[in-house]
Design a protein around this motif. Structure first.
Motif, PDB file in Angstrom:
ATOM      1  N   LYS A  73       0.856  -1.183   0.000  1.00 33.00           N
ATOM      2  CA  LYS A  73       0.000   0.000   0.000  1.00 33.00           C
ATOM      3  C   LYS A  73       0.895   1.237   0.000  1.00 33.00           C
ATOM      4  CE  LYS A  73      -3.738  -2.288   2.539  1.00 33.00           C
ATOM      5  NZ  LYS A  73      -4.579  -2.294   3.755  1.00 33.00           N
TER       6      LYS A  73
ATOM      7  N   HIS B 208      -3.221   4.700  -1.175  1.00 34.00           N
ATOM      8  CA  HIS B 208      -3.880   4.250   0.053  1.00 34.00           C
ATOM      9  C   HIS B 208      -3.773   5.269   1.185  1.00 34.00           C
ATOM     10  CE1 HIS B 208      -2.717   0.630  -2.265  1.00 34.00           C
ATOM     11  NE2 HIS B 208      -3.915   0.209  -1.899  1.00 34.00           N
TER      12      HIS B 208
ATOM     13  N   GLU C 269      -7.163   5.802   3.020  1.00 35.00           N
ATOM     14  CA  GLU C 269      -7.530   4.582   3.758  1.00 35.00           C
ATOM     15  C   GLU C 269      -6.708   4.442   5.037  1.00 35.00           C
ATOM     16  OE1 GLU C 269      -6.448  -0.117   3.454  1.00 35.00           O
ATOM     17  OE2 GLU C 269      -6.734   0.972   1.575  1.00 35.00           O
TER      18      GLU C 269
ATOM     19  N   THR D  25      -8.219   5.251   8.707  1.00 35.69           N
ATOM     20  CA  THR D  25      -8.499   4.033   9.467  1.00 35.69           C
ATOM     21  C   THR D  25      -7.590   3.890  10.678  1.00 35.69           C
ATOM     22  OG1 THR D  25      -9.249   2.915   7.467  1.00 35.69           O
ATOM     23  CG2 THR D  25      -8.666   1.522   9.335  1.00 35.69           C
TER      24      THR D  25
END
Length: 404
Positions: free
Chosen positions: A75, A379, A382, A386
């Motif tokens: 990622k 990413h 994300e 997160t």
């Protein structure tokens, strides 16, 4: 094309790895960990990213063919590590990670306030894997160290090539890759130790030492007997027959029949029992002393026959032999196909994209190639939302400031 629906999570699926650094030595370690299921979060500079995104001789549609391999399964998160804000983001991500892989020059993390003691204060079980040219200590530690220099210092450059030419190199980044493999081994050993004790540690992988580790008995040969290994071209001294031999069609093949029993099988395939009985070829040492003569005899036999005929005879006789493969040969070979040594994935710009599969193979929890290398910062949203709980407005502000 790879069927991603059947890919297993991999034995390292419970590990989170933060990869910092660029080019090959550190990132190849990250690739190997990701191959076996680890979540590898690669931190890259905003707007630029890892130079590996641009490396490679052939660049169809302006895209590197190397990047999808070394960055597979990872990622990409942008983070400007040269700023206090970026360093803070990295520190917060590392607090939620199992492993950090980096290949900066020693002292770089320390200047950024990301030294191991600081990181361990927030994450006592953290494993910090450091890949450099010369290691983290010693008088050369602060020097810039590329793989080629490590190959020279580790001894493999001096012994590679023809004796009447300057030292040669292999056509791949051998030193970087070896250091990454040793870094991976060290990381997995440290993970096991942490499972037993709960404590993390530093894994210090130096390129020159990774090369040195491969140099067989080079050191005692010199220290005890005064023997200095020299360049010997396509052969190993006193190991015969083990060489490249011509065939009738001009194709070259390798034959490795230096073990006594295998040599006997070779002479039977050649229908030359006299070569097995001759005292000058009867033992490993004797064949080594008479290497040139024996190679000439074998070359005379192989050059009178097509490669296919020679290889059929040798395979039936149980003699190790084979062609010298190019990429074209690998794609056409049925053994590569049967073992799926080459896997194909869909690339967003390049379509059907082939690359080497994951090795070694595990029977219960095999690794897998799940996707090609990510786009820069693909990413970021994300991971930051997160793991760190950043809002879209906070991310937008960091992006405007050039932090992510």
């Amino acid at each position: 094309m790879a069927d991603l629906t059947t890919a297993t999570p991999g034995p390292l699926h419970d590990l989170r790895v933060i990869e910092m650094g660029q080019l090959l030595a550190g990132p190849f370690c990250g690739q190997l960990l990701g191959d076996f299921g680890a979540e590898v979060i690669k931190l890259e500079s905003p707007g630029q990213g890892d130079p590996m995104r641009e490396w490679g001789r052939e660049k169809p549609k302006g895209r590197s063919l190397w990047w999808p391999v070394v960055a597979r399964n990872k990622k990409s998160v942008t983070c400007n590590l040269r700023t206090p804000q970026g360093q803070d983001l990295a520190r917060r991500l590392i607090a939620k990670a199992d492993v950090v892989v980096e290949n900066f020059r020693p002292g770089t993390l320390e200047r950024w306030g990301l030294d191991y003691e600081t990181l361990r204060a927030d994450n006592p079980g953290l494993i910090l894997t450091r890949v450099t040219g010369y290691g983290q200590s010693g008088p050369y530690a602060g020097r810039a160290g590329f793989g080629s220099i490590g190959e020279a210092m580790g001894g493999i450059r001096y012994t590679t090539g023809d004796p009447d030419h300057q030292p040669a190199r292999t056509g791949i980044s051998l030193g970087d890759s070896l250091a990454a493999v040793f870094a991976t081994i060290g990381t997995l050993a440290a993970v096991h130790h942490r499972e037993l004790t709960g404590r993390g540690q530093i894994v210090d992988s130096a390129i020159y030492e990774a090369v040195l580790a491969m140099m067989e008995s080079l050191l005692p040969e010199w220290d005890i007997t005064g023997y200095q290994r020299e360049r010997t071209g396509a052969v190993l001294p006193n190991v015969a027959p083990s060489n490249v031999y011509p065939t009738a069609g001009g194709e070259m093949i390798l034959i490795a029949a230096n073990q006594d029993t295998v040599y006997t099988r070779l002479t039977a395939a050649m229908r030359r029992p006299d070569l097995a009985a001759a005292q000058r070829f009867a033992t490993h040492s004797a064949r080594g002393e008479n290497m040139a003569e024996l190679d000439d005899i074998i070359a005379e036999w192989t050059s009178a026959r097509p490669a296919d005929e020679v290889l059929t005879l040798l395979h039936e006789a149980g003699v190790p032999a084979g062609r010298i493969y190019t990429a074209r040969d690998m794609f056409a070979d049925p053994h590569f196909a049967a073992r799926e040594a080459i896997v194909r994935l869909a690339h967003p710009d390049l379509g059907d994209f082939p690359m080497q599969n994951v090795f070694p193979r595990l029977s219960e929890t095999p690794g897998s190639v799940r996707h090609t290398g990510p786009e820069l910062g693909e990413h970021s949203t994300e991971i930051y939302s997160t793991l760190l709980g950043l809002s879209s407005d906070e991310l937008a502000g960091l992006a405007t400031a050039g932090i992510v």
